[in-house]
Design a protein around this motif. Structure first.
Motif, PDB file in Angstrom:
ATOM      1  N   UNK A   1      50.856  39.579  24.301  1.00 55.49           N
ATOM      2  CA  UNK A   1      49.886  39.770  24.801  1.00 55.49           C
ATOM      3  C   UNK A   1      49.905  39.318  26.334  1.00 55.49           C
ATOM      4  N   UNK A   2      50.545  39.096  26.934  1.00 55.40           N
ATOM      5  CA  UNK A   2      50.472  38.779  28.531  1.00 55.40           C
ATOM      6  C   UNK A   2      49.373  37.312  28.775  1.00 55.40           C
ATOM      7  N   UNK A   3      48.162  37.363  29.674  1.00 57.74           N
ATOM      8  CA  UNK A   3      47.509  37.098  29.730  1.00 57.74           C
ATOM      9  C   UNK A   3      46.301  37.395  30.894  1.00 57.74           C
ATOM     10  N   UNK A   4      45.212  36.519  30.890  1.00 57.68           N
ATOM     11  CA  UNK A   4      44.001  37.606  31.610  1.00 57.68           C
ATOM     12  C   UNK A   4      43.828  35.616  33.350  1.00 57.68           C
ATOM     13  N   UNK A   5      43.534  35.964  34.297  1.00 57.24           N
ATOM     14  CA  UNK A   5      43.845  35.340  35.317  1.00 57.24           C
ATOM     15  C   UNK A   5      43.057  35.679  35.871  1.00 57.24           C
TER      16      UNK A   5
ATOM     17  N   UNK B   1      45.108  40.280  36.914  1.00 63.94           N
ATOM     18  CA  UNK B   1      44.815  39.676  37.630  1.00 63.94           C
ATOM     19  C   UNK B   1      43.074  39.896  38.056  1.00 63.94           C
ATOM     20  N   UNK B   2      42.475  38.490  38.249  1.00 62.81           N
ATOM     21  CA  UNK B   2      40.967  39.644  38.442  1.00 62.81           C
ATOM     22  C   UNK B   2      40.747  38.862  39.948  1.00 62.81           C
ATOM     23  N   UNK B   3      40.727  39.753  40.270  1.00 62.37           N
ATOM     24  CA  UNK B   3      40.078  39.552  41.968  1.00 62.37           C
ATOM     25  C   UNK B   3      38.142  39.195  41.458  1.00 62.37           C
ATOM     26  N   UNK B   4      37.580  38.494  42.020  1.00 68.75           N
ATOM     27  CA  UNK B   4      36.282  37.562  41.792  1.00 68.75           C
ATOM     28  C   UNK B   4      35.370  37.666  43.200  1.00 68.75           C
ATOM     29  N   UNK B   5      34.067  38.241  43.329  1.00 71.85           N
ATOM     30  CA  UNK B   5      33.141  38.171  44.216  1.00 71.85           C
ATOM     31  C   UNK B   5      32.815  36.199  44.553  1.00 71.85           C
ATOM     32  N   UNK B   6      33.076  35.901  45.470  1.00 66.88           N
ATOM     33  CA  UNK B   6      33.235  35.310  46.257  1.00 66.88           C
ATOM     34  C   UNK B   6      32.366  34.030  45.949  1.00 66.88           C
ATOM     35  N   UNK B   7      32.099  33.185  44.967  1.00 64.58           N
ATOM     36  CA  UNK B   7      30.793  32.308  44.222  1.00 64.58           C
ATOM     37  C   UNK B   7      30.345  31.410  45.039  1.00 64.58           C
ATOM     38  N   UNK B   8      28.635  31.482  45.793  1.00 57.68           N
ATOM     39  CA  UNK B   8      28.144  30.682  46.206  1.00 57.68           C
ATOM     40  C   UNK B   8      26.700  31.558  46.094  1.00 57.68           C
ATOM     41  N   UNK B   9      25.783  30.920  46.771  1.00 58.81           N
ATOM     42  CA  UNK B   9      24.364  30.329  46.856  1.00 58.81           C
ATOM     43  C   UNK B   9      23.896  31.957  47.981  1.00 58.81           C
ATOM     44  N   UNK B  10      23.447  33.264  47.443  1.00 54.91           N
ATOM     45  CA  UNK B  10      22.851  34.132  48.000  1.00 54.91           C
ATOM     46  C   UNK B  10      21.377  34.349  47.887  1.00 54.91           C
ATOM     47  N   UNK B  11      20.733  35.521  48.575  1.00 58.34           N
ATOM     48  CA  UNK B  11      19.910  36.456  48.658  1.00 58.34           C
ATOM     49  C   UNK B  11      20.361  37.533  48.327  1.00 58.34           C
TER      50      UNK B  11
ATOM     51  N   UNK C   1      46.881  44.859  36.804  1.00 58.47           N
ATOM     52  CA  UNK C   1      48.466  44.385  35.738  1.00 58.47           C
ATOM     53  C   UNK C   1      49.479  43.928  36.877  1.00 58.47           C
ATOM     54  N   UNK C   2      50.303  43.118  36.704  1.00 56.68           N
ATOM     55  CA  UNK C   2      50.724  41.879  37.896  1.00 56.68           C
ATOM     56  C   UNK C   2      51.638  41.541  36.722  1.00 56.68           C
ATOM     57  N   UNK C   3      53.307  42.095  36.670  1.00 59.31           N
ATOM     58  CA  UNK C   3      54.301  41.795  35.661  1.00 59.31           C
ATOM     59  C   UNK C   3      54.858  40.631  36.884  1.00 59.31           C
ATOM     60  N   UNK C   4      54.718  39.512  35.849  1.00 58.47           N
ATOM     61  CA  UNK C   4      55.198  37.929  36.992  1.00 58.47           C
ATOM     62  C   UNK C   4      56.337  37.378  35.934  1.00 58.47           C
ATOM     63  N   UNK C   5      57.773  37.824  36.293  1.00 62.03           N
ATOM     64  CA  UNK C   5      58.644  36.954  35.458  1.00 62.03           C
ATOM     65  C   UNK C   5      57.953  37.573  33.614  1.00 62.03           C
ATOM     66  N   UNK C   6      57.871  38.649  33.960  1.00 59.66           N
ATOM     67  CA  UNK C   6      58.321  39.331  32.127  1.00 59.66           C
ATOM     68  C   UNK C   6      57.013  38.924  31.606  1.00 59.66           C
TER      69      UNK C   6
END
Length: 461
Positions: A215-219, A268-278, A258-263
């Motif tokens: 099934x893989x994984x979500x990171x 992989x989920x790239x996210x927006x930087x978490x910080x206070x923003x207006x 999706x990346x194949x990491x050693x099988x």
């Protein structure tokens, strides 16, 4: 089981080199003969390719130039007569060939019905039928190897061996309970119960790894703006998938690849930087980052090595506290000489589920391989990655559940035997363990479960 003849397109939609129409059932050869006109006259022989044309029997017009393969029962996938038309791979030739088979009297197959017939006719057991779908859906070499091993029947053989022992033990216990007046030689069934329990235990031990490979994984990659999250994603993917600039807040939305990491297939989920923003748009991206983190199996917490740990880093660390987390100390090539050590930073974060700490530099590549190895080790629960030739792991959640229940019943039976519990209670645990194991191979399943399993297949398989 229905004894009619079924037909479906067996290849994906769209254009391709070939398109295959598959037909199975007692009338498959007769229906095919109404449509097929071989260049050289003669009967359709099993395991011989015949060249000719599919012709509309009403108008006599040629639909397509084809090769036809006939596989007579029982030497076919379904153990029924099977005919396959290899057409040109465009939508029209394939669709019109399918329609010709339907007009001849065949019925459109339901999803997975060819494989279902193979199971019901004894060609494969249920675990092998499910492995057929796993082969189709495999995303990595390791996942394919696991599926092929299960398709080869290793799990079925292990389960049947245990069931054979339990059937023998149940027969003995039943005789003792139902026919007490008969003189039955006493048996010590404890050793065979222990051996059966050990086998089931061994199958369960590798199941968590097998599930990850299947099934893989979500990171989720999380951190403040401009700590190198998108650069890290690109490095792990080995491609420039995410836009990278020196401007903080470049990433405004989540990005999944999706990346194949050693099988292991890892999303992989790239996210927006978490910080206070207006900024409204940036705030929406940050909310999506939090949602992606909540749905992830594991977090990569990226901290900038070129600056001291800040309050925002501690806040993000607290957001990841409920899941396994790897601390990634990035931009090692820009590290401040006065910066604290990685060990002290990890201690400062005080993360309750910190699984590993890795220092990296995406710019130089330093630490990236260590990061991959650490990530794989955490996903596999500390076990070593699957070695070449080692493809015997339980990888199906349904099988894992059945084995877990069988383990509980066998443990109860063994405890009851050791405690001299009433024999009829022992028989109940043995029967329950037998039924649980039979769910894996299909020897004790109902129609509802079969419908659920085979509904996941595509039409034509």
């Amino acid at each position: 089981m229905e004894q009619d003849t079924i037909v479906a397109i067996a290849t994906p939609p769209g254009e391709g080199g070939l398109g295959v129409v598959r037909m199975s059932g007692p009338e498959a050869i007769a229906f095919a003969s109404r449509l097929f006109r071989p260049v050289r006259p003669g009967p359709l022989r099993s395991y011989r390719l015949r060249y000719g044309h599919v012709v509309d029997p009403t108008s006599g017009l040629v639909i397509d130039e084809v090769l036809v393969a006939v596989m007579r029962a029982p030497q076919s996938f379904t153990r029924e007569d099977v005919v396959e038309f290899s057409c040109h791979g465009g939508p029209l030739p394939v669709q019109q060939t399918l329609q010709g088979c339907l007009d001849a009297g065949a019925r459109l197959a339901r999803p997975g019905e060819f494989t279902l017939r193979a199971f019901l006719n004894g060609r494969i057991d249920l675990s092998q039928a499910e492995a057929t779908l796993d082969v189709i859906r495999a995303q990595t070499d390791a996942g394919l190897a696991l599926a092929q091993a299960q398709l080869g029947g290793w799990l079925a053989r292990e389960v049947r061996a245990v069931r054979a022992v339990l059937l023998d033990l149940l027969a003995y216990v039943t005789v003792i309970v139902d026919f007490p007046e008969d003189e039955v030689e006493p048996q010590d069934i404890g050793p065979r119960l222990r051996t059966s329990l050990q086998t089931v235990t061994s199958l369960l031990q590798g199941a968590s790894q097998g599930l990850v490979y299947r099934h893989g994984a979500r990171v989720a990659i999380v951190g403040q703006p401009n700590v190198g999250k998108s650069s890290l994603l690109n490095a792990l993917l080995r491609s420039d998938r995410a836009i990278v600039t020196p401007v903080p807040g470049t990433t405004r939305d989540t990005l999944e690849e999706t990346a194949n990491l050693n099988g292991i297939p890892v999303v992989l989920i790239d996210t927006a930087g978490i910080h206070a923003s207006n900024d409204l748009v940036e705030r929406l991206g940050i909310e999506r980052s939090r949602a992606a983190l909540a749905q992830a199996d594991l977090a990569l917490l990226v901290v900038d090595a070129s600056r001291p740990v800040e309050d925002e880093d501690l806040l993000i660390a607290r957001l990841t506290a409920d899941k396994p987390t790897l601390l990634v100390w990035n931009k090692l090539d820009q590290q401040d000489p006065a910066a604290p050590s990685l060990v002290s930073i990890a201690a400062h974060l005080a993360h309750p589920r910190l699984a590993a700490t890795v220092a990296t530099s995406v710019a130089t590549g330093e630490g990236l391989e260590t990061l991959v190895q650490s990530l794989v080790q955490v996903l596999l629960g500390g076990h070593a990655p699957l070695a070449a030739g080692e493809a015997r792991l339980v990888s199906n959640p349904r099988h894992h559940d059945a084995l877990h229940r069988a383990h509980e019943y066998l443990a109860a039976a063994l405890a009851g035997w050791d405690a001299n519990d009433p024999t009829d209670l022992l028989g109940g645990d043995l029967l329950a363990a037998l039924n649980a194991l039979g769910e894996i191979t299909g020897e004790s399943v109902g129609d509802d479960l079969l419908d659920l399993i085979f509904s996941q297949f595509c039409i034509g398989k």
